[in-house]
Design a protein around this motif. Structure first.
Motif, PDB file in Angstrom:
ATOM      1  N   ALA A 151       0.972 -11.251  26.297  1.00 19.41           N
ATOM      2  CA  ALA A 151       2.335 -11.400  26.810  1.00 19.41           C
ATOM      3  C   ALA A 151       3.253 -11.900  25.706  1.00 19.41           C
ATOM      4  N   ARG A 152       4.490 -11.468  25.790  1.00 18.49           N
ATOM      5  CA  ARG A 152       5.518 -11.950  24.867  1.00 18.49           C
ATOM      6  C   ARG A 152       6.500 -12.822  25.641  1.00 18.49           C
ATOM      7  N   VAL A 153       6.639 -14.046  25.179  1.00 23.56           N
ATOM      8  CA  VAL A 153       7.608 -14.981  25.758  1.00 23.56           C
ATOM      9  C   VAL A 153       8.612 -15.315  24.663  1.00 23.56           C
ATOM     10  N   ASP A 154       9.838 -14.838  24.861  1.00 25.55           N
ATOM     11  CA  ASP A 154      10.838 -14.906  23.802  1.00 25.55           C
ATOM     12  C   ASP A 154      10.260 -14.218  22.555  1.00 25.55           C
ATOM     13  N   ASP A 155      10.082 -14.938  21.456  1.00 25.44           N
ATOM     14  CA  ASP A 155       9.581 -14.309  20.232  1.00 25.44           C
ATOM     15  C   ASP A 155       8.102 -14.575  19.978  1.00 25.44           C
ATOM     16  N   GLU A 156       7.419 -15.218  20.925  1.00 31.05           N
ATOM     17  CA  GLU A 156       6.018 -15.575  20.727  1.00 31.05           C
ATOM     18  C   GLU A 156       5.102 -14.664  21.529  1.00 31.05           C
ATOM     19  N   VAL A 157       3.958 -14.332  20.941  1.00 28.41           N
ATOM     20  CA  VAL A 157       2.951 -13.510  21.615  1.00 28.41           C
ATOM     21  C   VAL A 157       1.729 -14.368  21.896  1.00 28.41           C
ATOM     22  N   GLU A 182       4.789 -21.895  32.010  1.00 26.24           N
ATOM     23  CA  GLU A 182       5.652 -21.536  33.140  1.00 26.24           C
ATOM     24  C   GLU A 182       6.782 -20.645  32.633  1.00 26.24           C
ATOM     25  N   ILE A 183       6.973 -19.511  33.289  1.00 26.80           N
ATOM     26  CA  ILE A 183       7.994 -18.561  32.859  1.00 26.80           C
ATOM     27  C   ILE A 183       9.216 -18.674  33.768  1.00 26.80           C
ATOM     28  N   ASP A 184      10.366 -18.887  33.167  1.00 27.89           N
ATOM     29  CA  ASP A 184      11.629 -18.878  33.887  1.00 27.89           C
ATOM     30  C   ASP A 184      12.381 -17.614  33.464  1.00 27.89           C
ATOM     31  N   PRO A 185      12.316 -16.548  34.293  1.00 29.48           N
ATOM     32  CA  PRO A 185      12.935 -15.263  33.903  1.00 29.48           C
ATOM     33  C   PRO A 185      14.423 -15.359  33.608  1.00 29.48           C
ATOM     34  N   GLU A 186      15.090 -16.374  34.163  1.00 28.36           N
ATOM     35  CA  GLU A 186      16.528 -16.504  33.927  1.00 28.36           C
ATOM     36  C   GLU A 186      16.835 -17.130  32.577  1.00 28.36           C
ATOM     37  N   ARG A 187      15.859 -17.800  32.007  1.00 29.68           N
ATOM     38  CA  ARG A 187      16.088 -18.485  30.734  1.00 29.68           C
ATOM     39  C   ARG A 187      15.243 -17.935  29.598  1.00 29.68           C
ATOM     40  N   GLU A 188      14.196 -17.184  29.925  1.00 23.24           N
ATOM     41  CA  GLU A 188      13.272 -16.710  28.903  1.00 23.24           C
ATOM     42  C   GLU A 188      13.064 -15.207  29.024  1.00 23.24           C
ATOM     43  N   SER A 189      12.861 -14.590  27.887  1.00 24.58           N
ATOM     44  CA  SER A 189      12.516 -13.169  27.851  1.00 24.58           C
ATOM     45  C   SER A 189      11.001 -13.045  27.984  1.00 24.58           C
ATOM     46  N   PHE A 190      10.545 -12.237  28.948  1.00 24.62           N
ATOM     47  CA  PHE A 190       9.111 -12.098  29.204  1.00 24.62           C
ATOM     48  C   PHE A 190       8.741 -10.628  29.304  1.00 24.62           C
ATOM     49  N   ALA A 191       7.633 -10.253  28.670  1.00 27.50           N
ATOM     50  CA  ALA A 191       7.151  -8.876  28.769  1.00 27.50           C
ATOM     51  C   ALA A 191       5.638  -8.857  28.563  1.00 27.50           C
TER      52      ALA A 191
END
Length: 203
Positions: A151-157, A182-191
């Motif tokens: 998973a990618r969270v912001d710029d980290e994998v 914890e992923i906050d979709p409104e504040r963090e980019s997630f893919a």
């Protein structure tokens, strides 16, 4: 008659690539080919590899690297990119992240992997994934709940277990020394970048 109509030197190069991949689990570098076969220049090894591709003895698969042709007596052999530390913000398979190639029997994993990711750290220790292991990854942007994903969270994998409950997304480690992400979709980019399908441990 030669199955690929190869010259003697092309046959030597192909046989060396096959032998090296079987013994070491990765394709030889051009330098290793040149040194092993006594070529004066590394560019000669590159020329032979390109000739083998043109004649169909080697096949280059996009995002997967070189694969020995099915007529080359090792039908399942495939060379996949080996990804090291991923540069912040760059695609996983960007050139700067590729350490080399690693050979596998393609039938070992389902679904078929597209690349190997070198594991760093012990956050997935209790899932049997240790520091330095090569995680086999199938490229996909979706995964079922409870699967181990890249998973990618912001710029980290990161490599973690995906948990989706009541609209919440968490990435779970398999080691109590590490906290869930914890992923906050409104504040963090997630893919989701890929699905973990197995690993190889090099001893």
């Amino acid at each position: 008659m030669d199955e690929f109509e190869l010259t003697d030197n092309q046959r030597r190069v192909l046989d060396y690539i096959r032998q090296h991949t079987a013994e070491r689990g990765r394709a030889p570098t051009l330098r290793e080919i040149a040194d092993a076969l006594g070529f004066a220049r590394h560019s000669s090894a590159q020329d032979y590899v390109k000739a083998l591709e043109r004649k169909g003895a080697l096949e280059r698969i996009p995002h997967r690297g070189l694969r020995l042709n099915h007529r080359s007596r090792t039908p399942a052999a495939m060379l996949l990119p080996l990804v090291g530390r991923v540069a912040a913000g760059s695609p996983i398979l960007a050139t700067e992240n590729i350490e080399g190639e690693f050979g596998i029997d393609a039938s070992l994993f389902r679904p078929r992997p597209d690349y190997f990711l070198r594991v760093v750290g012990l956050s997935m220790r209790d899932a049997g994934i240790l520091d330095g292991d090569l995680a086999a990854i199938h490229r996909t942007d979706t995964a079922d709940n409870g699967r181990i994903v890249v998973a990618r969270v912001d710029d980290e994998v990161t490599l973690k277990t995906l948990e989706c409950k009541r609209g919440r997304i968490r990435l779970l480690p398999s080691n109590p020394d590490f906290a869930p992400i914890e992923i906050d979709p409104e504040r963090e980019s997630f893919a989701i970048e890929g699905l973990y399908v197995g690993m190889i441990r090099r001893t």
